[in-house]
Design a protein around this motif. Structure first.
Motif, short mmCIF file in Angstrom:
data_model
loop_
_atom_site.label_atom_id
_atom_site.label_comp_id
_atom_site.label_asym_id
_atom_site.label_seq_id
_atom_site.Cartn_x
_atom_site.Cartn_y
_atom_site.Cartn_z
N HIS A 1 35.06 41.79 37.80
CA HIS A 1 34.66 42.31 36.11
C HIS A 1 33.91 43.67 36.28
CE1 HIS A 1 35.25 38.53 33.97
NE2 HIS A 1 35.66 39.18 33.33
N GLN B 1 38.32 37.32 40.29
CA GLN B 1 39.53 35.88 40.40
C GLN B 1 40.76 36.77 40.67
OE1 GLN B 1 39.47 36.67 35.82
NE2 GLN B 1 37.50 36.04 36.02
N TYR C 1 41.50 41.76 24.41
CA TYR C 1 42.40 43.12 24.99
C TYR C 1 43.98 43.36 24.63
CZ TYR C 1 38.34 40.64 26.96
OH TYR C 1 37.15 40.35 27.84
N ILE D 1 43.75 48.12 32.05
CA ILE D 1 43.09 48.02 30.39
C ILE D 1 43.25 49.39 29.69
CG2 ILE D 1 40.67 48.54 31.10
CD1 ILE D 1 39.87 46.29 29.14
N VAL E 1 33.40 36.58 26.68
CA VAL E 1 32.26 37.32 26.54
C VAL E 1 30.91 36.85 26.92
CG1 VAL E 1 31.54 39.71 26.97
CG2 VAL E 1 33.64 39.53 26.76
N VAL F 1 32.73 33.18 42.99
CA VAL F 1 31.28 34.27 42.85
C VAL F 1 29.94 34.38 44.05
CG1 VAL F 1 29.29 33.95 41.53
CG2 VAL F 1 31.84 32.86 40.63
N ASN G 1 28.70 44.02 30.42
CA ASN G 1 28.63 42.31 30.34
C ASN G 1 30.05 42.70 28.86
OD1 ASN G 1 29.09 39.33 29.49
ND2 ASN G 1 27.84 39.77 28.08
N THR G 2 30.64 43.36 29.28
CA THR G 2 32.14 43.82 28.32
C THR G 2 33.13 42.85 28.34
OG1 THR G 2 32.95 45.51 29.84
CG2 THR G 2 31.43 46.42 28.15
N GLY G 3 32.87 42.15 29.55
CA GLY G 3 34.08 41.00 30.01
C GLY G 3 35.69 42.38 30.40
N LYS G 4 35.64 43.60 30.81
CA LYS G 4 36.68 44.68 31.65
C LYS G 4 36.69 43.70 32.58
CE LYS G 4 36.88 49.24 33.12
NZ LYS G 4 36.84 50.49 32.66
N LEU G 5 37.96 43.09 32.33
CA LEU G 5 38.30 43.24 34.02
C LEU G 5 39.44 43.81 34.64
CD1 LEU G 5 37.61 40.38 35.49
CD2 LEU G 5 40.17 39.71 34.46
N ILE G 6 39.17 44.25 36.24
CA ILE G 6 40.41 45.43 36.49
C ILE G 6 40.78 44.61 37.90
CG2 ILE G 6 39.09 47.58 38.23
CD1 ILE G 6 37.06 47.45 36.93
N TYR H 1 46.18 44.76 27.55
CA TYR H 1 46.44 45.82 28.56
C TYR H 1 48.42 46.57 29.11
CZ TYR H 1 42.81 43.85 31.66
OH TYR H 1 41.69 44.31 31.74
N ILE I 1 34.36 47.68 22.20
CA ILE I 1 34.14 47.52 23.04
C ILE I 1 34.36 48.21 24.13
CG2 ILE I 1 32.34 45.90 22.48
CD1 ILE I 1 33.78 44.71 24.73
N ILE I 2 35.79 48.77 24.66
CA ILE I 2 36.07 49.55 25.33
C ILE I 2 37.60 49.95 24.77
CG2 ILE I 2 37.76 49.39 27.58
CD1 ILE I 2 36.14 46.34 28.33
N ARG J 1 31.60 35.86 32.79
CA ARG J 1 32.48 35.92 33.88
C ARG J 1 33.91 35.24 33.50
NH1 ARG J 1 28.43 34.34 38.11
NH2 ARG J 1 27.96 36.61 38.71
N SER K 1 30.55 40.82 41.62
CA SER K 1 29.94 39.88 40.97
C SER K 1 30.63 38.49 41.18
CB SER K 1 29.63 39.74 39.54
OG SER K 1 31.08 40.06 38.83
N ASN K 2 32.06 38.79 41.37
CA ASN K 2 32.77 37.69 41.21
C ASN K 2 34.55 38.70 41.71
OD1 ASN K 2 33.23 39.06 38.73
ND2 ASN K 2 34.17 37.43 37.88
N GLN L 1 38.19 30.88 40.61
CA GLN L 1 37.19 32.58 40.48
C GLN L 1 36.08 32.21 41.79
OE1 GLN L 1 35.01 34.76 37.40
NE2 GLN L 1 34.14 32.79 37.56
#
Lengths: 114, 112
Positions: B92, B33, A33, A45, A96, B50, B96-101, A35, A55-56, A100, B30-31, B48
């Protein structure tokens, strides 16, 4: 052993120039990634690649172009730099397929555009 | 899009005092972190959460996830100067892109 390494650490350049930042991870992660952290420390991001596939792609000016030659490397090229591009850019990686999975960040590249 | 709100933005405490930062979302997460970024450093993963109502401890740090999984908190007991830094919560996004906000972060200053 550096897990996520990015270069350069500092980048000072003038408006209108083109610059690149490189990132490498040796964690065997499948996703990388970029950021951007602004002066207020907000982390946003920009891009994400999974096994070399984009993918993003958040709302980022076209002047920013990421490239991933393989899953261990992710570079960021910026054209026609503007004052507002000044920020700290962090590369990160995660696995991934492990749901999580946390992010592992590089040390950051502090970009200053004058 | 999904947002994670974090307060306060800044906190100054005397060494030995407690500190808490809060994270809220309008949607069920969903979780959650938590990361710590030392001055001049990069974000480092702390923990983390959950499960609904989950509580985890790391020495003087206590992390909680709300029953509705819409909020979380990080509490530090008896702060030390080594606790200085910015604490971020992150969740997240969908898919399932792994994108973390990330939340906006809380910057902690500790006066010795």
């Amino acid at each position: 052993d550096t897990a996520v390494s990015q270069t350069p650490k500092y980048l000072v350049t003038q408006m209108g120039n083109d610059k690149s930042i490189k990132c490498e991870q040796n964690l065997g992660h499948d996703t990388m990634y970029w950021y951007k952290q602004d002066s207020k420390k907000f982390l946003k991001i920009m891009f994400s690649y999974n096994n070399k596939e984009l993918i993003i792609n958040e709302t980022v000016p076209n002047r920013f172009s990421p490239k991933s030659p393989d899953k261990a490397h992710l570079n960021l090229h910026i054209n026609s730099l503007e004052l507002g591009d000044s920020a700290v850019y962090f590369c990160a990686s995660s696995q991934v397929t492990q749901r999580r999975s946390p992010l592992h960040f590089g040390n950051g590249t502090r970009l200053t555009v004058t | 899009g999904q947002q994670v709100m974090q307060i306060p933005q800044y906190q100054h405490v005397q060494e030995g005092e407690d500190f808490t930062t809060y994270c809220n979302s309008s949607t069920t997460l969903s979780n959650i972190q938590w990361y710590k970024q030392r001055p001049g450093g990069h974000p480092v993963f702390l923990i983390q959460l959950v499960k609904s109502g989950e509580v985890k401890k790391q020495k003087r740090l206590t992390f909680q996830f709300g029953e509705a999984k819409k909020n979380s908190s990080l509490h530090i007991t008896a702060t030390q100067t080594t606790d200085v830094g910015t604490y971020f919560c992150a969740a997240h996004g969908s898919g399932n892109t792994g994108k973390l906000i990330f939340g906006q972060g809380t910057t902690l200053q500790v006066k010795p």
